[in-house]
Design a protein around this motif. Structure first.
Motif, PDB file in Angstrom:
ATOM      1  N   LEU A   1       0.826  -1.210   0.000  1.00 14.27           N
ATOM      2  CA  LEU A   1       0.000   0.000   0.000  1.00 14.27           C
ATOM      3  C   LEU A   1       0.858   1.258   0.000  1.00 14.27           C
ATOM      4  O   LEU A   1       0.550   2.234  -0.685  1.00 14.27           O
TER       5      LEU A   1
ATOM      6  N   GLN B   1      -6.599  -1.629   1.990  1.00 11.09           N
ATOM      7  CA  GLN B   1      -6.646  -0.223   2.378  1.00 11.09           C
ATOM      8  C   GLN B   1      -7.736  -0.012   3.431  1.00 11.09           C
ATOM      9  O   GLN B   1      -7.532   0.673   4.423  1.00 11.09           O
TER      10      GLN B   1
ATOM     11  N   PRO C   1      -7.147  -5.130  -8.121  1.00 14.26           N
ATOM     12  CA  PRO C   1      -7.526  -3.841  -7.538  1.00 14.26           C
ATOM     13  C   PRO C   1      -8.411  -4.023  -6.304  1.00 14.26           C
ATOM     14  O   PRO C   1      -8.332  -3.245  -5.360  1.00 14.26           O
TER      15      PRO C   1
ATOM     16  N   TRP D   1       2.216   1.701  -3.442  1.00 11.66           N
ATOM     17  CA  TRP D   1       1.159   2.217  -4.312  1.00 11.66           C
ATOM     18  C   TRP D   1       1.005   3.722  -4.105  1.00 11.66           C
ATOM     19  O   TRP D   1       0.989   4.493  -5.061  1.00 11.66           O
TER      20      TRP D   1
ATOM     21  N   LEU E   1      -6.272  -4.440  -3.224  1.00  3.44           N
ATOM     22  CA  LEU E   1      -5.775  -3.159  -2.712  1.00  3.44           C
ATOM     23  C   LEU E   1      -6.867  -2.437  -1.938  1.00  3.44           C
ATOM     24  O   LEU E   1      -6.616  -1.877  -0.868  1.00  3.44           O
ATOM     25  N   TYR E   2      -8.075  -2.438  -2.468  1.00  3.78           N
ATOM     26  CA  TYR E   2      -9.189  -1.780  -1.802  1.00  3.78           C
ATOM     27  C   TYR E   2      -9.446  -2.415  -0.426  1.00  3.78           C
ATOM     28  O   TYR E   2      -9.585  -1.709   0.576  1.00  3.78           O
TER      29      TYR E   2
ATOM     30  N   LYS F   1      -5.275   2.943  -8.753  1.00  2.00           N
ATOM     31  CA  LYS F   1      -5.385   1.601  -8.181  1.00  2.00           C
ATOM     32  C   LYS F   1      -5.273   0.517  -9.253  1.00  2.00           C
ATOM     33  O   LYS F   1      -4.521  -0.442  -9.101  1.00  2.00           O
TER      34      LYS F   1
ATOM     35  N   ALA G   1      -2.154  -2.100  -9.592  1.00  7.86           N
ATOM     36  CA  ALA G   1      -2.466  -3.518  -9.413  1.00  7.86           C
ATOM     37  C   ALA G   1      -2.012  -4.332 -10.624  1.00  7.86           C
ATOM     38  O   ALA G   1      -1.383  -5.373 -10.469  1.00  7.86           O
TER      39      ALA G   1
END
Length: 90
Positions: free
Chosen positions: A13, A41, A34, A16, A37-38, A23, A27
């Motif tokens: 993260l 996060q 993606p 990124w 990542l969401y 995103k 990714a």
């Protein structure tokens, strides 16, 4: 595929965030979803998280605090005052 540790997720993260990529682009470039990542996060966001969105020129600056609070900083703001505000909120 092996599950990533919390430290690994935080490191990804951070990478990124430092990359400046969106995103989906980040990714794809790193072989990630993606959605992963969401989820990371969302799950790893510290309670005092403050998001600062840098606008295009001649637009106001918005500081998002959590999910429901948004502070608008007008054009011509004093950057040291915004830093003090962010430090206070964190």
């Amino acid at each position: 595929m092996a599950r990533r540790t919390e430290a690994e997720k935080r490191q990804i993260l951070a990478a990124w965030g430092a990359s400046g990529l969106g995103k989906a682009a980040f990714a794809k470039e790193h072989g990630l979803s993606p959605n992963s990542l969401y989820r990371w996060q969302k799950a790893l966001k510290p309670s005092g998280f403050v998001e600062v969105l840098v606008p295009p020129a001649r637009c106001p600056l918005f500081v998002h605090v959590g999910e429901r609070t948004r502070i608008e900083v007008p054009e011509g703001f004093d950057a040291s005052e915004v830093r003090r505000l962010v430090d206070t909120l964190c």
